[in-house]
Design a protein around this motif. Structure first.
Motif, PDB file in Angstrom:
ATOM      1  N   ASP A  88       7.449  -7.371   1.004  1.00 31.36           N
ATOM      2  CA  ASP A  88       7.008  -5.980   0.793  1.00 31.36           C
ATOM      3  C   ASP A  88       6.636  -5.880  -0.685  1.00 31.36           C
ATOM      4  OD1 ASP A  88       6.775  -3.270   0.358  1.00 31.36           O
ATOM      5  OD2 ASP A  88       8.821  -2.772   0.971  1.00 31.36           O
ATOM      6  N   THR A  89       5.332  -5.955  -0.949  1.00 34.46           N
ATOM      7  CA  THR A  89       4.852  -6.118  -2.319  1.00 34.46           C
ATOM      8  C   THR A  89       4.451  -4.789  -2.949  1.00 34.46           C
ATOM      9  OG1 THR A  89       2.584  -6.420  -1.514  1.00 34.46           O
ATOM     10  CG2 THR A  89       3.943  -8.394  -1.713  1.00 34.46           C
ATOM     11  N   TRP A  90       5.151  -4.388  -4.000  1.00 35.92           N
ATOM     12  CA  TRP A  90       4.768  -3.160  -4.716  1.00 35.92           C
ATOM     13  C   TRP A  90       3.886  -3.512  -5.906  1.00 35.92           C
ATOM     14  CZ3 TRP A  90       5.397  -1.581  -9.814  1.00 35.92           C
ATOM     15  CH2 TRP A  90       4.899  -0.296 -10.082  1.00 35.92           C
ATOM     16  N   TRP A  91       2.753  -2.863  -5.963  1.00 38.91           N
ATOM     17  CA  TRP A  91       1.849  -3.024  -7.119  1.00 38.91           C
ATOM     18  C   TRP A  91       0.766  -1.976  -7.018  1.00 38.91           C
ATOM     19  CZ3 TRP A  91      -3.231  -5.535  -6.539  1.00 38.91           C
ATOM     20  CH2 TRP A  91      -3.535  -5.886  -5.220  1.00 38.91           C
ATOM     21  N   GLN A  92      -0.188  -1.989  -7.933  1.00 36.69           N
ATOM     22  CA  GLN A  92      -1.200  -0.931  -8.007  1.00 36.69           C
ATOM     23  C   GLN A  92      -2.536  -1.494  -8.487  1.00 36.69           C
ATOM     24  OE1 GLN A  92       1.151   1.227 -11.128  1.00 36.69           O
ATOM     25  NE2 GLN A  92       1.140   2.860  -9.594  1.00 36.69           N
ATOM     26  N   THR A  93      -3.590  -0.701  -8.294  1.00 36.94           N
ATOM     27  CA  THR A  93      -4.891  -1.082  -8.835  1.00 36.94           C
ATOM     28  C   THR A  93      -4.728  -1.435 -10.326  1.00 36.94           C
ATOM     29  OG1 THR A  93      -5.914   0.510  -7.339  1.00 36.94           O
ATOM     30  CG2 THR A  93      -7.277  -0.295  -9.149  1.00 36.94           C
ATOM     31  N   GLU A  94      -3.958  -0.616 -11.010  1.00 36.03           N
ATOM     32  CA  GLU A  94      -3.800  -0.792 -12.454  1.00 36.03           C
ATOM     33  C   GLU A  94      -3.004  -2.037 -12.818  1.00 36.03           C
ATOM     34  OE1 GLU A  94      -3.203   1.893 -10.704  1.00 36.03           O
ATOM     35  OE2 GLU A  94      -3.958   3.693 -11.685  1.00 36.03           O
ATOM     36  N   SER A 130      -2.684   6.267   4.580  1.00 34.85           N
ATOM     37  CA  SER A 130      -2.923   4.927   5.131  1.00 34.85           C
ATOM     38  C   SER A 130      -3.108   3.899   4.014  1.00 34.85           C
ATOM     39  CB  SER A 130      -4.181   4.925   6.006  1.00 34.85           C
ATOM     40  OG  SER A 130      -4.018   5.825   7.059  1.00 34.85           O
ATOM     41  N   GLY A 131      -2.344   4.043   2.957  1.00 34.59           N
ATOM     42  CA  GLY A 131      -2.435   3.075   1.865  1.00 34.59           C
ATOM     43  C   GLY A 131      -3.606   3.332   0.931  1.00 34.59           C
ATOM     44  N   HIS A 132      -4.377   4.397   1.172  1.00 37.24           N
ATOM     45  CA  HIS A 132      -5.486   4.732   0.273  1.00 37.24           C
ATOM     46  C   HIS A 132      -5.067   5.866  -0.635  1.00 37.24           C
ATOM     47  CE1 HIS A 132      -8.426   3.152   3.551  1.00 37.24           C
ATOM     48  NE2 HIS A 132      -7.798   2.190   2.913  1.00 37.24           N
ATOM     49  N   GLY A 155       0.790  -1.233   0.000  1.00 33.64           N
ATOM     50  CA  GLY A 155       0.000   0.000   0.000  1.00 33.64           C
ATOM     51  C   GLY A 155       0.813   1.270   0.000  1.00 33.64           C
ATOM     52  N   GLU A 156       1.989   1.216   0.592  1.00 33.66           N
ATOM     53  CA  GLU A 156       2.834   2.406   0.680  1.00 33.66           C
ATOM     54  C   GLU A 156       4.224   1.944   1.069  1.00 33.66           C
ATOM     55  OE1 GLU A 156       2.187   4.522   4.341  1.00 33.66           O
ATOM     56  OE2 GLU A 156       0.679   3.084   4.936  1.00 33.66           O
ATOM     57  N   PRO A 157       5.186   2.835   0.908  1.00 29.90           N
ATOM     58  CA  PRO A 157       6.533   2.441   1.310  1.00 29.90           C
ATOM     59  C   PRO A 157       6.546   2.134   2.809  1.00 29.90           C
ATOM     60  CG  PRO A 157       6.574   4.463   0.001  1.00 29.90           C
ATOM     61  CD  PRO A 157       5.141   4.184   0.319  1.00 29.90           C
ATOM     62  N   GLY A 213       7.682   6.536  -3.566  1.00 32.74           N
ATOM     63  CA  GLY A 213       6.361   7.164  -3.440  1.00 32.74           C
ATOM     64  C   GLY A 213       5.927   7.875  -4.709  1.00 32.74           C
ATOM     65  N   ARG A 214       4.723   8.416  -4.671  1.00 33.09           N
ATOM     66  CA  ARG A 214       4.132   9.026  -5.866  1.00 33.09           C
ATOM     67  C   ARG A 214       4.890  10.287  -6.265  1.00 33.09           C
ATOM     68  NH1 ARG A 214       0.068   5.729  -8.112  1.00 33.09           N
ATOM     69  NH2 ARG A 214      -0.280   7.591  -9.378  1.00 33.09           N
ATOM     70  N   VAL A 215       5.018  10.476  -7.549  1.00 35.56           N
ATOM     71  CA  VAL A 215       5.632  11.702  -8.041  1.00 35.56           C
ATOM     72  C   VAL A 215       4.593  12.580  -8.734  1.00 35.56           C
ATOM     73  CG1 VAL A 215       7.961  10.789  -8.269  1.00 35.56           C
ATOM     74  CG2 VAL A 215       6.349  10.512 -10.153  1.00 35.56           C
ATOM     75  N   PHE A 251       3.691   4.093 -17.324  1.00 37.17           N
ATOM     76  CA  PHE A 251       4.243   4.883 -16.225  1.00 37.17           C
ATOM     77  C   PHE A 251       3.378   4.702 -14.985  1.00 37.17           C
ATOM     78  CE2 PHE A 251       4.500   9.245 -14.147  1.00 37.17           C
ATOM     79  CZ  PHE A 251       5.582   8.884 -13.361  1.00 37.17           C
ATOM     80  N   SER A 252       4.022   4.314 -13.885  1.00 30.89           N
ATOM     81  CA  SER A 252       3.297   3.951 -12.669  1.00 30.89           C
ATOM     82  C   SER A 252       2.857   5.147 -11.833  1.00 30.89           C
ATOM     83  CB  SER A 252       4.207   3.073 -11.796  1.00 30.89           C
ATOM     84  OG  SER A 252       5.322   3.845 -11.367  1.00 30.89           O
ATOM     85  N   GLY A 253       3.531   6.301 -12.013  1.00 29.09           N
ATOM     86  CA  GLY A 253       3.251   7.433 -11.133  1.00 29.09           C
ATOM     87  C   GLY A 253       4.136   7.421  -9.892  1.00 29.09           C
ATOM     88  N   ASP A 254       4.966   6.387  -9.749  1.00 31.06           N
ATOM     89  CA  ASP A 254       5.866   6.279  -8.595  1.00 31.06           C
ATOM     90  C   ASP A 254       7.310   6.591  -8.995  1.00 31.06           C
ATOM     91  OD1 ASP A 254       4.219   5.531  -6.421  1.00 31.06           O
ATOM     92  OD2 ASP A 254       4.092   3.490  -7.179  1.00 31.06           O
ATOM     93  N   GLY A 255       8.059   7.070  -8.024  1.00 28.45           N
ATOM     94  CA  GLY A 255       9.488   7.197  -8.190  1.00 28.45           C
ATOM     95  C   GLY A 255      10.160   6.006  -7.526  1.00 28.45           C
TER      96      GLY A 255
HETATM   97  C1  6R9 Z   1      -1.912  -2.295  -4.123  1.00 30.17           C
HETATM   98  C2  6R9 Z   1      -2.223  -0.867  -3.933  1.00 30.17           C
HETATM   99  C3  6R9 Z   1      -0.921   2.044  -5.534  1.00 30.17           C
HETATM  100  C4  6R9 Z   1       0.172   2.944  -4.986  1.00 30.17           C
HETATM  101  C5  6R9 Z   1       1.473   2.781  -5.718  1.00 30.17           C
HETATM  102  C6  6R9 Z   1       2.473   3.182  -4.650  1.00 30.17           C
HETATM  103  C7  6R9 Z   1       1.850   2.660  -3.386  1.00 30.17           C
HETATM  104  C8  6R9 Z   1       1.678   0.165  -3.051  1.00 30.17           C
HETATM  105  C9  6R9 Z   1       3.644  -0.294  -2.214  1.00 30.17           C
HETATM  106  C10 6R9 Z   1       3.582   1.077  -2.509  1.00 30.17           C
HETATM  107  C11 6R9 Z   1       5.748   1.337  -1.781  1.00 30.17           C
HETATM  108  C12 6R9 Z   1       4.847  -0.813  -1.657  1.00 30.17           C
HETATM  109  N1  6R9 Z   1       2.355   1.327  -3.013  1.00 30.17           N
HETATM  110  N2  6R9 Z   1       2.443  -0.828  -2.562  1.00 30.17           N
HETATM  111  N3  6R9 Z   1       4.639   1.886  -2.290  1.00 30.17           N
HETATM  112  N4  6R9 Z   1       5.870   0.039  -1.455  1.00 30.17           N
HETATM  113  N5  6R9 Z   1       4.985  -2.105  -1.315  1.00 30.17           N
HETATM  114  O1  6R9 Z   1      -1.908  -0.298  -2.917  1.00 30.17           O
HETATM  115  O2  6R9 Z   1      -2.862  -0.250  -4.983  1.00 30.17           O
HETATM  116  O3  6R9 Z   1      -4.358   1.559  -4.033  1.00 30.17           O
HETATM  117  O4  6R9 Z   1      -3.756   1.456  -6.481  1.00 30.17           O
HETATM  118  O5  6R9 Z   1      -2.084   2.146  -4.749  1.00 30.17           O
HETATM  119  O6  6R9 Z   1       0.445   2.598  -3.644  1.00 30.17           O
HETATM  120  O7  6R9 Z   1       2.576   4.565  -4.593  1.00 30.17           O
HETATM  121  O8  6R9 Z   1       1.508   3.593  -6.867  1.00 30.17           O
HETATM  122  P1  6R9 Z   1      -3.340   1.248  -5.070  1.00 30.17           P
END
Ligand code: 6R9
Length: 696
Positions: A461-467, A573-575, A437-439, A564-566, A547-551
């Protein structure tokens, strides 16, 4: 905001005009100063290995070999994996194509072309047919301790079929959208699966969104049927959900769209009898009055791999929330595969994901992924810190949870309550701990590992997105060492590219914008009803890349550190919350003429919402007005989007062309006014001092 990718984006868009705005992002130098503690810490080289034997991968070499093949020959790699699922009709040999280059035509992704399957069948029927019908599928824990419910795979299948038959009786057919507004009851994943079974596109709306937000989502996808619940109790607070739906349906009607049916699940755990819930004759019906009379068998709708599965609205840097569309086959295979590898999930494993099904994590890692693996899912209605911070560990102990998946914000909040509440409960069942959800800051990571996991559970520590639909960059437990604060290495089929502001790939260690070079199975297929916006949002910024929107940063070992988001998205809180959405909600208040919203570092939530508001002549930001403004945001978006801090801004720092200089606002919000940088381009530099003297 710098000119960086904008000029690039314009060039790209020139040859392929599209609606909407091209991607806007902060310059990299800003990353350093405006990110969470995870990023602020220098990429620590310390690696952490705990003894864990992965059931599928013996070593880093195994991973390397598989990863290489997944990138070089995705069609063959994913084809082999997909054989582990039921397909009614086999896909074609040449099943995978994609285009990520806006100058080369329409952006598209296709996996398993020609194949037909059904994800609900793979989540339920397959296990029942293979003799796992008596395995617990859902273990429900109510908000108040002491109430629970168990449902086996066979029982969930029967209930899904009954609801699917009811949906069909309402005229819902393949391709129709159905809105779901429910708290974490068993009926929520059941509703999703019932839609999937008959090919209806579900749109789950988090049961914290306001009536305005619900209405916008119902209208966007023209959902004629809404599946809802009467109420919910979160912690000590009971929340009437049905009245929210009623208001939303009223707003939709005002805008010319009629919801025909609303099925209401009576949530007894929220207290109160049915009489407390007003029902509209002809439109509203009770779940327990309707569903039991329907047959527990329902033929599966075989879906083409690229048929839509669900819609989930998410915030971006501009405009209204976007309806992220995922399709069937690719999403299924990637949801199942990541669950299998990242959580090492096997049939019958008791797994707890604390996310709500209203967010993507609850879609992929509560409903679909774990059920594809045949796992036993804990579904928790309440708040993990109610009635005490020990609740999480009581539930872990009671159900003997093996894999536990949560967000850094909860970890930080539990950490702040000390260790006793953890130590008092047996956590020996825990094998893998996940975060999303967040770093995650290294301090929270270490506490999670050492205190919660007693130093014996790998952290993923899983990084991913709705997309992205599924995990993209993530550790694999026991396969390679983790580093506190790093999402480590890409999952199979994921080809990250770290680029500079001109879209040029940075090789080796460094820092840049996080992009993905080629399609993965669960790639977002489109933004519902607006493919142009899809192309401009994700593909126009950097040619040929998503492009994910993250740096991010990459270290000497090739490990990724998400910074985090750029863009103008804040992660609370991960939202995900779009600053533009909060700004337009604030300006709906008649006394607010302009608003500018930025994120600031918050010790528990990761980021907090900091809103600068300009008011009409003669008004000052007194407590009563603060309350009203907060209420405006709550009622237009939802309580979770309410600003943490409101700062009265008689004037906002703007360039001569009228653009708000958010960089300056971020610095003031984070109390770093000594580092404001160059403000000579401001139309009225005096505004800055005015803001500083006005601190709330
Ligand atoms: C799954 C989810 C996506 C955004 C993403 C990033 C942040 C999610 C993270 C993380 C650092 C992680 N994010 N997981 N940042 N480490 N393990 O959260 O989807 O609600 O779409 O948010 O959350 O910034 O771009 P979503």
């Amino acid at each position: 905001r710098s000119a960086n990718s904008l000029s690039e984006a314009r060039k790209v868009r020139h040859s392929r005009p599209g609606k909407g705005q091209a991607v806007r992002c902060r310059p990299l130098s800003a990353l350093q100063q405006n990110v969470s503690a995870a990023a602020a810490a220098a990429p620590a080289m310390e690696a952490s290995t705990v003894d864990y034997k992965h059931s599928l991968l013996a070593s880093r070499e195994d991973y390397d070999k598989m990863y290489k093949r997944s990138i070089e020959d995705p069609a063959a790699f994913w084809g082999d994996i997909a054989k582990g699922y039921h397909w009614e009709q086999q896909w074609e040999d040449d099943h995978h194509t994609h285009n990520f280059d806006v100058t080369a035509g329409r952006i598209s992704t296709e996996f398993f072309k020609g194949g037909t399957t059904n994800i609900a069948y793979n989540c339920l029927d397959r296990h029942v047919k293979e003799g796992r019908g008596d395995v617990d599928c859902l273990l429900w824990e109510a908000n108040d301790p002491g109430t629970e419910r168990r449902m086996t795979y066979s029982e969930v299948l029967a209930e899904v079929c009954r609801l699917a038959n009811w949906l069909k009786a309402q005229g819902i057919k393949k391709g129709d959208a159905v809105a779901i507004y429910m708290p974490m009851l068993c009926e929520l994943p059941i509703s999703m699966l019932a839609c999937a079974r008959i090919g209806a596109i579900h749109s789950v709306i988090f049961a914290g969104f306001s009536p305005e937000s619900i209405a916008a989502r119902i209208l966007d996808c023209k959902a004629k049927v809404v599946l809802a619940a009467s109420a919910v109790k979160r912690g000590k607070k009971a929340i009437d959900l049905k009245s929210m739906v009623d208001k939303a349906v009223g707003f939709a009607s005002r805008d010319g769209f009629e919801v025909e049916k609303c099925l209401v699940c009576h949530n007894t755990s929220a207290g109160g009898g049915k009489e407390a819930t007003p029902m509209k004759d002809g439109r509203d019906v009770w779940w327990d009055a309707e569903i039991p009379s329907h047959s527990s068998e329902c033929a599966v709708e075989w879906m083409h791999s690229e048929d839509p599965l669900f819609l989930l609205y998410t915030s971006g840097s501009t405009g209204k929330p976007k309806g992220v569309l995922h399709s069937t086959g690719g999403y299924m295979v990637m949801a199942g595969t990541t669950s299998r590898y990242v959580f090492d999930l096997q049939p019958g494993d008791v797994y707890w994901c604390t996310a709500d099904c209203g967010w993507i994590t609850g879609h992929t890692y509560l409903t679909y992924g774990p059920m594809l693996c045949g796992a036993t899912n804990v579904v928790f209605e309440g708040t993990p810190t109610y009635p005490t911070p020990a609740r999480s560990w009581q539930v872990v102990d009671k159900f003997k949870v093996k894999q536990y998946y949560t967000a850094p914000t909860l970890i930080r909040s539990l950490l702040s309550s000390g260790n006793d509440h953890v130590k008092a409960h047996d956590r020996s069942s825990l094998k893998i701990l996940g975060t999303v959800g967040e770093p995650i800051n290294p301090e929270a990571w270490k506490w999670y590992s050492e205190v919660v996991g007693d130093g014996r559970c790998p952290i993923v520590d899983t990084w991913w997105q709705t997309e992205t639909g599924a995990h993209m960059i993530t550790p694999l437990p026991g396969v390679f060492p983790a580093k506190p604060g790093s999402a480590t290495l890409p999952f199979f089929g994921v080809a990250p590219s770290m680029v500079n502001e001109h879209g040029k790939a940075i090789e080796g260690p460094g820092e840049g914008y996080l992009c993905i070079k080629q399609a993965w199975p669960s790639t977002i297929r489109t933004i519902y009803g607006d493919h142009d916006r899809y192309e401009t949002t994700y593909f126009a910024g950097f040619k040929g890349l998503y492009f994910s929107g993250d740096g991010c940063r990459r270290d000497e070992d090739g490990y990724y550190w998400i910074t985090g988001r750029v863009d103008d998205v804040i992660n609370v809180s991960g939202h995900r919350i779009g600053t533009a959405e909060v700004e337009s909600a604030l300006t709906l208040h008649p006394k607010c003429t302009e608003a500018a919203v930025v994120g600031y570092e918050h010790p528990i939530k990761g980021q907090g919402i900091y809103a600068y508001v300009s008011l009409i002549e003669g008004e000052e930001l007194e407590d009563a007005l603060k309350k009203e403004l907060t209420l405006t945001v709550r009622s237009n978006i939802g309580a979770f989007a309410a600003p943490d801090i409101l700062h009265w801004a008689p004037g906002l720092p703007k360039t001569r062309s009228g653009k708000i200089m958010r960089r300056v606002l971020r610095k003031i919000a984070s109390k770093e006014e000594s580092q404001l940088g160059d403000t000579s381009t401001l139309a009225d530099p005096g505004v800055v001092n005015q803001l500083l003297s006005n601190r709330p």
